[in-house]
Design an enzyme around this catalytic site. Sequence first.
Site, PDB file in Angstrom:
ATOM      1  CB  ALA A   1      -0.870  -0.007   1.250  1.00 24.84           C
TER       2      ALA A   1
ATOM      3  N   GLY B   1       0.613  -5.255   0.414  1.00 24.31           N
ATOM      4  CA  GLY B   1      -0.470  -5.325  -0.580  1.00 24.31           C
ATOM      5  C   GLY B   1      -0.054  -6.020  -1.866  1.00 24.31           C
TER       6      GLY B   1
ATOM      7  CD  GLU C   1      -2.468  -7.729   2.190  1.00 29.93           C
ATOM      8  OE1 GLU C   1      -2.106  -6.566   1.943  1.00 29.93           O
ATOM      9  OE2 GLU C   1      -3.220  -8.012   3.141  1.00 29.93           O
TER      10      GLU C   1
ATOM     11  CD  GLU D   1       1.308  -5.718   5.426  1.00 25.90           C
ATOM     12  OE1 GLU D   1       2.053  -6.668   5.772  1.00 25.90           O
ATOM     13  OE2 GLU D   1       0.668  -5.715   4.349  1.00 25.90           O
TER      14      GLU D   1
END
Length: 262
Positions: free
Chosen positions: A66, A111, A114, A134
Amino acid sequence: MSFENIILTMENNIALIQFNRPKALNALNNAMFDDLDQALDQVQADPEIRVLVLTGAGDKAFVAGADIVELTKMTPLQGKYFSRKGQKVFSKIEDLPIPAIAAVNGFALGGGSEAALACDFIYASEKAVFGLPEINLGLIPGFGGTQRLARIVGSNRAREMVFTGKNITASQAFEFGMVNQVCAPEDLMDAVMKTAGTIAAKGRVALRAAKEVIHNGTNADLETGCRIENDAFGLTMASADAKEGTSAFLEKRKPVFTGGLN
Ligand code: CO8
């Protein structure tokens, strides 16, 4: 339709989406999720498209996570909404009626891992790096990573990756069962497109049924999964592709699947 943060091309029954913010190592911001969401709708609406491939533009990153700059400007509630938005867009990849392959060409962190995990399977370059870092930012994965990683590599390996925030190499990801094939960087797209081409020649109805059954069945108990398979099997039996596939076998020729439901 062209997009600011991704590149979408569709040819030979294959859609290719490239994450395209190379200066930020293709980090996922709000605008990129909007683009991805619309591109997935476009891919789904085109009856000629039978496979989706996701990769990163440039030679360094698939997606480095992200967008941390954008994250730091969010209130907790905005962060929660952003997390939900990302979850929904990645679930859309999983819910597509066609298979999706991740071609991971570099960093796939947070992300990025992911996004790749939401695809049906992953091929990776030897240079690829996976991880859910994270925890190093005082956060946890928020785009479905805690759930999909544990289902794919097993809960204990997922716990170790999420708790330590340590990255893994492509060969470790292969060993964990997260990656199906590791390729030399220059061979990655050829290998992915070869497999995509093989899949694209199959019947649309059967591909859709197989994807749905594996996805819905693995999230259910075995008996429920077998019943889901049983219903879908009946549907594929009713398709023109099943008539074509079985006739072609008996007539000793290659099948030509048209994908119709009649
Ligand atoms: N967000 C924003 N910018 C980034 C990101 C990112 N995730 N990653 C890299 N960049 C930028 C860098 O800031 C740098 O920009 P600039 O040139 O303007 O300084 C540029 O990309 C190049 O990066 P580096 O100079 O750092 O390149 P290196 O080769 O030295 O390092 C790394 C590459 C190792 C990938 C490093 O950039 C890195 O560690 N990036 C961050 C990785 C990370 O922590 N990802 C997880 C992010 S959090 C996340 O994904 C949460 C998902 C759930 C959110 C839920 C919603 C709230």
